[in-house]
Motif scaffolding. Structure first.
Motif, PDB file in Angstrom:
ATOM      1  N   LEU A 171      16.944 -10.542  -5.420  1.00 58.86           N
ATOM      2  CA  LEU A 171      17.227  -9.317  -4.465  1.00 58.86           C
ATOM      3  C   LEU A 171      16.763  -8.300  -5.203  1.00 58.86           C
ATOM      4  O   LEU A 171      17.335  -7.264  -5.255  1.00 58.86           O
ATOM      5  CB  LEU A 171      18.692  -9.459  -3.850  1.00 58.86           C
ATOM      6  CG  LEU A 171      18.867  -8.310  -2.517  1.00 58.86           C
ATOM      7  CD1 LEU A 171      18.247  -9.060  -1.340  1.00 58.86           C
ATOM      8  CD2 LEU A 171      20.229  -8.152  -2.402  1.00 58.86           C
ATOM      9  N   PRO A 172      15.333  -8.098  -4.949  1.00 58.28           N
ATOM     10  CA  PRO A 172      14.920  -6.908  -5.705  1.00 58.28           C
ATOM     11  C   PRO A 172      14.807  -5.657  -4.695  1.00 58.28           C
ATOM     12  O   PRO A 172      14.939  -5.762  -3.599  1.00 58.28           O
ATOM     13  CB  PRO A 172      13.273  -7.257  -5.926  1.00 58.28           C
ATOM     14  CG  PRO A 172      13.071  -8.183  -5.019  1.00 58.28           C
ATOM     15  CD  PRO A 172      14.264  -9.122  -5.049  1.00 58.28           C
ATOM     16  N   SER A 223      12.790  -3.946  -3.819  1.00 58.77           N
ATOM     17  CA  SER A 223      11.687  -3.928  -2.706  1.00 58.77           C
ATOM     18  C   SER A 223      11.913  -4.781  -1.548  1.00 58.77           C
ATOM     19  O   SER A 223      11.156  -4.667  -0.680  1.00 58.77           O
ATOM     20  CB  SER A 223      10.501  -4.430  -3.564  1.00 58.77           C
ATOM     21  OG  SER A 223      10.540  -5.484  -4.003  1.00 58.77           O
ATOM     22  N   THR A 224      12.869  -5.483  -1.660  1.00 56.34           N
ATOM     23  CA  THR A 224      13.185  -6.233  -0.325  1.00 56.34           C
ATOM     24  C   THR A 224      13.367  -5.453   0.978  1.00 56.34           C
ATOM     25  O   THR A 224      13.046  -5.743   1.776  1.00 56.34           O
ATOM     26  CB  THR A 224      14.573  -7.476  -0.608  1.00 56.34           C
ATOM     27  OG1 THR A 224      14.341  -8.025  -1.964  1.00 56.34           O
ATOM     28  CG2 THR A 224      14.612  -8.177   0.470  1.00 56.34           C
TER      29      THR A 224
END
Lengths: 194, 152, 714
Positions: A84-85, A87-88
């Motif tokens: 779940l970076p 950037s998600t």
């Protein structure tokens, strides 16, 4: 003129002024530098900045600094949990206004400081904050020049002045902040006693 | 016109630049497995992959992904044979099912980044996906099972 | 069969083709094709619920809507049990809206009240048994033996060394007259009922092919987003649509009774068009109302008597004589259902027909409402029930609100339109679980035994003003008082009185998963906990004493207590709370184990015991208990809809929070073995959770929380 451009012009003129006087200006008096640090502190401990400069690994969100929903975590590199970076949800720039005031904000390399040097600003007293900023083991190995570059140019830092949505922007004009930071750092980064 | 590769197929779409990717996928590519749940990256039902990394399609402007490669739930496998899908079936995870495309896409992204996740890893990676039916316990178990299946 | 041919066959058999106009789904799902093929070749249709094809494929028509609760699996199990079917050959579809599919003993087709399995327990088994009898008769003729010489097993009729698959028998069976009555299997012979059975709708829900209402797409279908009143009761004064019409893709803007609809080629254009719309509203009286003053009004009403829901003896006199009295006010907020799939409904109106594609729990009312709007006859309204992306009651509106609106929009547009709600529309669109205030005064005698109970409930009536108004008797909407007026704790007392006030407000209210029990379960089980502590008794022992004559309550209570380790000390920093509640003909007890983390409640474990009589599908029951617990936890920890100046303050999942993975406790479900008649499942897990949590919080902190969501005070 939009705000980033205006900021950029302001910054350029300030730097130009500083350059003109570089032939041997007297070092700014310590008192002036310490006074300038008050502005630095105001910015560093604004929700736009401190929400990610947190102890522990759970960032905050919103103007009132609530724990970031969804149990968002710093992760191994500061770019969020594995799988779940950041950037998600957080893109390279703020979502278009048509997405509504609550769409997640965006800026390049949206992230927290990495776990090795968390650069914690939240909840620190002025002296403690001052020492932390200068401490290379906490600030990512940055000297004053690198720190100045970070606060002057880093796109994620600059986002604090253009946060979009209903988010409160950092109230100090960016150029003023940079000037104060420079004043303080040029004086060797003196720290206030209290 | 925006060019986009979805599930390996490159297509041109005549859509405004700032339209959310979600609506390109649903209303223009007619792939309806990717769901609209909240429109503000709160629920995760719209999760797709951008070059393998998870992305909430509902808050991603088409312009941000132009020329890139997107994978949706329909592109995960031809026959529901992806280990995550297998684990989902084995553990009877779904209820209403509306959130599950997003849950599965998030789980796939997690396992790619962390092939053998702990419960804490699952909490950290899967808390962006809301399930109103409350299938979380089975989602958690199925992620572990998918990790096993992937190793086999 | 080629893909095109199967697609045409699909369109024909699934009724999507009308005359020469071919309405096509863009993405024909593989599983739907398979189903369609089964139907295309169906040779044997012994009743409304079952089709058997020559290839042995069995299609089951569901009279009820699948919204996660697992009816797609439980009802086919009933048919397959009696049919001795090959379970792997079963496929399922939602039945059309028709009288054949009206709920048993009721004049309408609907899904709600946790009723589907137990009300269909006989009808669906009979449907299977009837088909089996015919297949046996056909086989007996074919084999030249007596029917009694035949047995059935796994989709075959067998007699001695002869055997025939059901598919081989369908033509002959179809010519036979169904027997009037058929015997049902003895429970001892059940092979499927009682076996944990996996869901039949998994495949299409894990590969993206399941079609929810939102996923309906066909050539010519436009999308509408409606600007609705910002305050309940507000009306459109005027609107300026010039900017909206400038948005690329916007086709039309039409005023409809519920607001102003922007109709476009696709959702995003419709949404942008609505953003650009300028509507002047006549806000009406509710614009002056706030949550606080509504609550104050309710509290004031609770100080006086109202219509009586339950009464025995003389509560007032008995209270005056009580050795000790406990008085408590409880309050619960409005709640939104917030199902994952935002509301939507696709409508296509022709000269003599109206087709509707939507996820609904109320087909018959929708059909009648659509007929009223279009001027057609109800039988000219065809409803395609799609998978429901959650219902929780929101898709069972007596007014058919979202269907009626969509029909109005399609009618105004003169074209097929899918009306889509955004999440903000959903959270702010009303049809909430009503807010409630309870006032209870409970008298104890000198020995600490319950002596009298006075209970007043204040909240909007769900039935009032709805087509079910006639169910209100003597001023009592039972959906407001269920769980209190019929509580064993109260009914067992010789002196008790339960009053109800049903103030009228323009806030649309509706049943939400577990209906009245969603508030009464919390209030009653919190009060009982208060009484236990007031009398110095262990909460479990206190309940055991009160429920001694209520065996099923006691059974789940004891099971949950035992499995949770009640009586053994929990880990350091943790505490447990217990609650038990009967609803929908079933009994659930739960123990919650919690701690405080960063000043907030952290739920570690919920142990749930359930007695729902015969457990048709234990796997589905476990899933529904897990689901109910999570739903109840969301309400207990977060759920609230607030008004300021008449406007709903919450708008999306960021401020109408629901439980997420990182807040998810371990949930353990234990089913009481039973041969009692089946009870409900879908809602039964919800009522005890909030009380178990609040009681655990009291055990941990000494703070008694008399409102939801629970708050931890520093």
């Amino acid at each position: 003129m939009n705000r980033p451009l205006r900021n950029a012009f302001g910054l350029a003129s300030l730097l130009a002024l500083a350059a003109c006087g570089s032939s041997g200006p007297p070092a700014p008096p310590k008192e002036a530098a310490i006074a300038a640090f008050a502005t630095v502190q105001q910015v560093f401990q604004h929700p736009r900045c401190q929400n990610c400069h947190i102890p522990g690994d759970a960032p905050l969100q919103f103007d009132n600094g609530l724990p970031h929903e969804m149990g968002v975590a710093r992760g191994p590199t500061g770019h969020g949990a594995q799988g779940l970076p950041c950037s998600t949800c957080h893109g390279e720039k703020n979502a278009p206004a048509s997405y509504g005031p609550h769409a997640p904000p965006g800026a390049p390399h949206w992230a927290l400081p990495p776990p090795e040097h968390k650069m914690v600003t939240i909840g620190l007293s002025a002296p403690a904050l001052c020492e932390m900023i200068k401490n290379k083991s906490e600030n990512g190995g940055r000297d004053f020049a690198a720190l100045l570059k970070h606060v002057s140019e880093d796109k994620l830092v600059l986002w604090g002045w253009e946060p979009g949505g209903n988010r409160v922007a950092v109230p100090v004009p960016h150029a003023d902040f940079v000037a104060k930071f420079k004043l303080w750092s040029d004086a060797g980064g003196p720290c206030p006693a209290t | 016109m925006v060019s986009l590769t979805i599930n390996g197929k490159t297509q041109q779409f005549d859509v405004p630049d700032d339209m959310p990717l979600l609506w390109l996928i649903r209303d223009f590519a007619h792939l309806t497995g990717t769901k609209f749940g909240c429109g503000m990256a709160q629920c995760g039902a719209c999760t797709v992959h951008l070059d393998g990394s998870p992305l909430r399609a509902c808050v991603t402007p088409v312009s941000a992904v132009a020329g890139k490669s997107i994978t949706t739930i329909e592109g995960l496998s031809a026959d529901a044979s992806h280990p995550v899908q297998q684990a989902w079936a084995e553990l009877d995870v779904v209820q209403c099912g509306y959130c599950q495309s997003g849950q599965i896409m998030s789980a796939v992204a997690l396992l790619k980044a962390k092939p053998d996740p702990s419960d804490a890893d699952i909490d950290a990676a899967m808390s962006g996906n809301i399930c109103r039916c409350g299938t979380y316990q089975r989602v958690r178990a199925a992620v572990h099972r998918a990790a096993e299946l992937s190793k086999a | 069969m080629t893909t095109d041919a199967s697609r045409r066959q699909f369109l024909k058999t699934s009724g999507l083709a009308a005359g020469s106009l071919v309405v096509s789904f863009f993405i024909p799902a593989a599983n739907r094709l398979a189903r369609a093929e089964a139907a295309a070749t169906a040779a044997f249709a012994p009743n409304a619920f079952l089709r058997i094809a020559a290839d042995g494929g069995i299609r089951i028509l569901l009279a009820h809507s699948e919204m996660g609760q697992g009816i797609w699996t439980a009802l086919p199990m009933l048919i397959a049990e009696e049919l001795d079917a090959d379970w792997s050959r079963i496929s399922v579809e939602h039945a059309p809206a028709a009288a054949d599919y009206h709920a048993v003993g009721m004049p309408m087709q609907f899904t709600g009240g946790s009723m589907s399995t137990w009300t269909e327990f006989e009808r669906y088994r009979k449907a299977g048994a009837t088909a089996r009898a015919l297949l046996v008769q056909a086989a007996a003729q074919k084999f030249g033996v007596k029917p009694a010489a035949c047995r059935t097993e796994n989709g075959r009729v067998i007699a001695g060394d002869k055997s025939a698959a059901y598919g081989e028998l369908v033509d002959a069976a179809a010519k036979l007259k169904p027997p009037k009555d058929v015997p049902l299997k003895d429970a001892k012979l059940w092979k499927l009922i009682g076996q944990p059975t996996k869901r039949l709708d998994t495949r299409e829900k894990i590969d993206g092919s399941a079609k929810f209402g939102m996923d309906v797409q066909f050539d010519g279908l436009l999308t509408a987003v409606v600007a609705r009143a910002p305050v309940f009761g507000a009306t459109v004064k005027s609107f300026d649509d010039s900017a909206a019409r400038q948005v690329a893709g916007v086709r039309d803007v039409k005023q409809v009774p519920s607001g102003v609809a922007v109709i476009a080629d696709h959702f995003w254009a419709a949404k942008l068009g609505r953003d650009a719309l300028r509507v002047e509203w006549d806000l009406g009286a509710f614009a002056g109302r706030n949550s606080d003053d509504i609550a104050a009004e309710f509290r004031k009403l609770a100080t006086g008597e109202g219509p009586v829901a339950s009464k025995a003896g003389d509560a007032a006199t008995a209270l005056a004589a009580a050795a000790k009295k406990i008085e408590a006010d409880y309050s619960l907020p409005y709640l939104a259902h917030a199902p994952m799939e935002p509301l939507n409904c696709s409508v296509k109106i022709e000269a003599d027909s109206c087709e509707i594609w939507t996820g609904t729990q109320f087909q018959t009312l929708d059909q009648a409402s659509a007929a009223r709007v279009t001027g057609l006859k109800p039988e000219q309204v065809k409803i395609h029930t799609m998978f429901l992306g959650g219902g929780f009651g929101r898709r069972a509106t007596p007014t058919s609100d979202f269907v009626v609106e969509a029909v109005e929009v399609a009618k105004a547009a003169g074209k097929p339109v899918k009306t889509v709600w955004t999440r903000e529309d959903d959270i702010r669109g009303g049809y909430y679980r009503p807010a409630f205030v309870h006032n209870a005064i409970i008298g104890l005698d000198a020995q600490g035994r319950l002596a009298a109970w006075q209970h007043r409930i204040v909240g909007q009536s769900i039935l009032g003003g709805s087509p079910f108004q006639m169910m209100i008797k003597d001023g009592i909407d039972t959906t407001s008082v269920e769980g209190v007026a019929d509580s064993p704790y109260i009914k067992d007392l010789p002196h008790h009185r339960v009053d109800l006030h049903s103030p009228a407000l323009p806030v649309p209210v509706l049943w939400l998963r577990s209906v009245g029990h969603s508030h009464t379960g919390f209030v009653m089980e919190s009060l009982i906990d208060e009484l236990a502590h007031a009398t110095g008794k262990d909460p479990l022992e206190f309940r055991r004493g009160l429920l001694a004559e209520h065996k099923r309550h006691l059974g789940v209570l004891n099971l949950a207590a035992e499995k949770s380790g009640w009586g053994t000390p929990p880990a350091q920093g943790r505490a447990r709370g217990i609650a038990v509640h009967e609803s929908f003909g079933s009994y659930a007890a739960q123990v919650a184990e919690i701690s405080l983390q960063n000043g907030a409640i952290r739920v570690h474990k919920v142990t749930c015991a359930i007695d729902c009589g015969i457990a048709v599908n234990p796997a589905g029951i476990a899933a529904q208990m897990e689901s109910g617990v999570v739903f109840g936890l969301s309400a207990a920890l977060f759920g609230q809809i607030n008004f300021k100046d008449g406007r709903v303050q919450e708008s999306n999942y960021h401020d109408y929070r629901v439980l997420r993975m990182n807040q998810m406790p371990q949930i353990e479900v234990h089913i009481v073995p039973s041969t009692d008649k089946p009870g409900g499942i879908g809602e039964v897990g919800v009522p005890p959770v909030a009380a178990a949590l609040g009681n655990a919080l009291f055990a941990l902190t000494g703070q008694r929380q008399r409102q939801l969501p629970l708050r931890v005070t520093a």
